[in-house]
Write a protein that holds these residues in place. Sequence first.
Motif, PDB file in Angstrom:
ATOM      1  N   SER A  67      87.092  34.860  80.172  1.00  0.00           N
ATOM      2  CA  SER A  67      88.108  33.880  80.556  1.00  0.00           C
ATOM      3  C   SER A  67      88.559  34.091  82.001  1.00  0.00           C
ATOM      4  O   SER A  67      88.824  33.136  82.713  1.00  0.00           O
ATOM      5  CB  SER A  67      89.331  34.011  79.658  1.00  0.00           C
ATOM      6  OG  SER A  67      89.024  33.606  78.370  1.00  0.00           O
ATOM      7  N   VAL A  68      88.671  35.345  82.396  1.00  0.00           N
ATOM      8  CA  VAL A  68      89.110  35.619  83.775  1.00  0.00           C
ATOM      9  C   VAL A  68      88.040  35.142  84.756  1.00  0.00           C
ATOM     10  O   VAL A  68      88.345  34.560  85.796  1.00  0.00           O
ATOM     11  CB  VAL A  68      89.421  37.118  83.969  1.00  0.00           C
ATOM     12  CG1 VAL A  68      89.848  37.398  85.402  1.00  0.00           C
ATOM     13  CG2 VAL A  68      90.502  37.545  83.008  1.00  0.00           C
TER      14      VAL A  68
ATOM     15  N   ARG B 172      88.638  32.447  87.564  1.00  0.00           N
ATOM     16  CA  ARG B 172      88.318  32.724  88.969  1.00  0.00           C
ATOM     17  C   ARG B 172      87.495  31.577  89.545  1.00  0.00           C
ATOM     18  O   ARG B 172      87.700  31.129  90.658  1.00  0.00           O
ATOM     19  CB  ARG B 172      87.548  34.039  89.074  1.00  0.00           C
ATOM     20  CG  ARG B 172      87.363  34.442  90.513  1.00  0.00           C
ATOM     21  CD  ARG B 172      87.079  35.885  90.718  1.00  0.00           C
ATOM     22  NE  ARG B 172      86.292  36.460  89.653  1.00  0.00           N
ATOM     23  CZ  ARG B 172      86.343  37.734  89.320  1.00  0.00           C
ATOM     24  NH1 ARG B 172      87.165  38.542  89.940  1.00  0.00           N
ATOM     25  NH2 ARG B 172      85.581  38.210  88.382  1.00  0.00           N
ATOM     26  N   GLU B 173      86.603  31.090  88.735  1.00  0.00           N
ATOM     27  CA  GLU B 173      85.747  29.984  89.150  1.00  0.00           C
ATOM     28  C   GLU B 173      86.583  28.744  89.484  1.00  0.00           C
ATOM     29  O   GLU B 173      86.367  28.091  90.486  1.00  0.00           O
ATOM     30  CB  GLU B 173      84.793  29.681  87.979  1.00  0.00           C
ATOM     31  CG  GLU B 173      83.590  28.851  88.289  1.00  0.00           C
ATOM     32  CD  GLU B 173      82.588  29.580  89.172  1.00  0.00           C
ATOM     33  OE1 GLU B 173      82.096  28.926  90.079  1.00  0.00           O
ATOM     34  OE2 GLU B 173      82.328  30.775  88.950  1.00  0.00           O
TER      35      GLU B 173
ATOM     36  N   GLN C 142      92.162  42.828  89.635  1.00  0.00           N
ATOM     37  CA  GLN C 142      91.084  43.039  90.618  1.00  0.00           C
ATOM     38  C   GLN C 142      90.752  41.728  91.321  1.00  0.00           C
ATOM     39  O   GLN C 142      90.413  41.704  92.501  1.00  0.00           O
ATOM     40  CB  GLN C 142      89.804  43.562  89.929  1.00  0.00           C
ATOM     41  CG  GLN C 142      89.913  44.940  89.318  1.00  0.00           C
ATOM     42  CD  GLN C 142      89.897  46.069  90.344  1.00  0.00           C
ATOM     43  OE1 GLN C 142      89.959  45.823  91.546  1.00  0.00           O
ATOM     44  NE2 GLN C 142      89.843  47.301  89.864  1.00  0.00           N
ATOM     45  N   GLY C 143      90.891  40.641  90.587  1.00  0.00           N
ATOM     46  CA  GLY C 143      90.581  39.324  91.161  1.00  0.00           C
ATOM     47  C   GLY C 143      91.717  38.773  92.011  1.00  0.00           C
ATOM     48  O   GLY C 143      91.620  37.666  92.525  1.00  0.00           O
TER      49      GLY C 143
ATOM     50  N   ILE D 249      96.300  49.264  90.922  1.00  0.00           N
ATOM     51  CA  ILE D 249      95.175  48.546  91.529  1.00  0.00           C
ATOM     52  C   ILE D 249      95.573  47.998  92.895  1.00  0.00           C
ATOM     53  O   ILE D 249      94.848  48.147  93.882  1.00  0.00           O
ATOM     54  CB  ILE D 249      94.675  47.413  90.590  1.00  0.00           C
ATOM     55  CG1 ILE D 249      94.015  48.026  89.357  1.00  0.00           C
ATOM     56  CG2 ILE D 249      93.717  46.459  91.298  1.00  0.00           C
ATOM     57  CD1 ILE D 249      93.615  47.047  88.275  1.00  0.00           C
ATOM     58  N   PHE D 250      96.745  47.408  92.975  1.00  0.00           N
ATOM     59  CA  PHE D 250      97.178  46.829  94.254  1.00  0.00           C
ATOM     60  C   PHE D 250      97.369  47.919  95.314  1.00  0.00           C
ATOM     61  O   PHE D 250      97.020  47.761  96.474  1.00  0.00           O
ATOM     62  CB  PHE D 250      98.471  46.009  94.070  1.00  0.00           C
ATOM     63  CG  PHE D 250      98.206  44.594  93.611  1.00  0.00           C
ATOM     64  CD1 PHE D 250      97.118  44.306  92.795  1.00  0.00           C
ATOM     65  CD2 PHE D 250      99.015  43.544  94.008  1.00  0.00           C
ATOM     66  CE1 PHE D 250      96.846  43.016  92.367  1.00  0.00           C
ATOM     67  CE2 PHE D 250      98.756  42.233  93.596  1.00  0.00           C
ATOM     68  CZ  PHE D 250      97.675  41.984  92.773  1.00  0.00           C
TER      69      PHE D 250
END
Length: 636
Positions: free
Chosen positions: A359-360, A364-365, A407-408, A446-447
């Motif tokens: 789904s992510v 993103r797409e 991450q995205g 992550i950031f």
Amino acid sequence: MIGQVLEDELLNKVTKPTRYTGGEYNQVKKDWANVDTTMVFAFPDVYEVGMSHLGLRILYHLINDQESMLMERVFAPWTDMEEEMRKRDLPLFSLESRRPLKEFDVVGFTLQYEMSYTNILNMLDLAQIPLLSQDRADDDPLVIAGGPCAVNPEPLADFLDLVILGEGEEILPILLKKIGNFKKEMAGSKEAAPGRRQTLLRQLSQLPGVYVPSMYQAHYDDGGHYKGLEKLDGSAPDRICKQVIQDFDQAYFPTQSMVPFMGVVHDRVMLEVLRGCSRACRFCQAGTIYRPVRERSAETLQRQADELIRQTGYDEIALTSLSTADHTCIEPLVKALLQAHEEKRVGLSLPSLRVDAFSVNLAREVQKVRKTGLTFAPEAGTQRLRDVINKGVTEEDLMETIEKAFQGGWHTIKLYFMMGLPTEEEEDLEGIARLAEKVAYMGSDIFRSKGIRKNIKVTISLSSFVPKPQTPFQWEAQNSIAQLEEKQQFLKKRIRDRRITYNWHDAKVSFIEAVMAKGDRRLAKVLLKAWEKGARFDGWTEHFRYDRWVEAFQETEIDPAYYAYRNIEYNEPLPWDHLDYGVDRSYLVREHKKAMEAALTQDCRHHSCSACGVCPSLGISVDLRGGDHGQNSDRL
Ligand code: SF4
């Protein structure tokens, strides 16, 4: 006359006047002289909400495409408009022809949400149509209803002339045609026809999926328990079966769409990619009532999208369904749609995502340019409880998915949970807080590691479990208001992290929702009383007043706890037993027992049939378009 008053006196006195003007691009206005049957689609909420409803858009164009009939629209007037209308004794009118509702042959309500029931009463009253079906005369419109809450329309039984079960695309034109023919016959008959209305209703009750409540009488035993329905007319069917479209790919879908003048909740082209969901979450009513899963082919969807964009000028297409990422052709479809409309910069949106990395990737797409927040629904805070409800999502799935989202570049994550689920304990609530913290820490880590200076925002939205008819949890009791409020406070105290925002629903609203969802015909008195005391727009926080409902229950001597707080035995008759949604009771019992053991049931799209009964009883089967029927299943 109505148009004149509206323009000269009303529109400048109310907020958002475009709610009442109509005249949108792609509106259909037909000549009344050239049709046999007239129907107004009545949405019991404001314009902005109603115009975002796909069912309205489908049925509106479907009916207006038929030569012999027309459909117009009406929405619940906001309180300021209601006040002005009542001052002038102005009847409720449709947007297209500005005719009073009582001039139509049919007033059709959609039952989307239990908390809109008092709006139905209010709209009928404003329309000067008798509220009780037994008080309506031959020349009053037929008041009909359909939609998800038709699964148990018993609390509304006294107000409705008939109810349509299931999907309306095939049955509604047939119903309206029959009404038109009946009118012609009556106009031709020389004799006055007493009981004309009853004769028509009796004829309509013979149509599949049509339920005429007045042809049945409910009985209760001395202890006040519901015993069952007695047919008052031998011709009435014993059970009424929901209607489904056999070939969803070829089913009617409008390629025009009205473009409102004001912002509405979903202001974009809506493309319905599939119907149904077989993930079998045990609290979910939609999972039962829209079974089995049927997909539209990518070719059909692309053709519909092209046409809709051309006809409306919108720059966004929403791919709607209960779970859009489940469509077996979703990846190529998304790519093809983006490519086809790249030049015009048309974006895509996926309103419903499942909790998985796939789904992510999809998100993103479709959100390359503008990243709105991502929303996921783990529903419960621990694995045990997620297994009880058959959510089919593990903590690893969730964390992996959310890691991918961070991450995205997403920094806003919304998580939906439910409290008060059957078997819930303190550690399940604790699990919600712990999960939200884990997500917030992961995002910050992550950031930080990427040197991104942006704050993480995790929102947890908590609703209260409402046991719903035709689900494996229909026999369950709801937590009391006090218990739910205590749990809400527990989490409020527990969540101290400033990155986490915590919202919850009013437990009192969920209580009334449960009472209405599982209620019987006796609740008509309560609805009437609550409405007389001023209840309307009960789904709107600023209008919901619990005290009105408490008084209404007291004055009608009806105990709401009986409906919401009681565990029902498997063999007890249920007020919705005569309404057949194709799902066997034995399947629901089996699922309920499995829930108590936290045992899982798999999705019948990619695994074996779990024998819910829908396919054999409706003579239909799961219809997937992706060939291998499971290209995404390895990622579930
Ligand atoms: S009958 Fe079987 S295949 Fe059909 S919807 Fe039910 S579980 Fe799925």
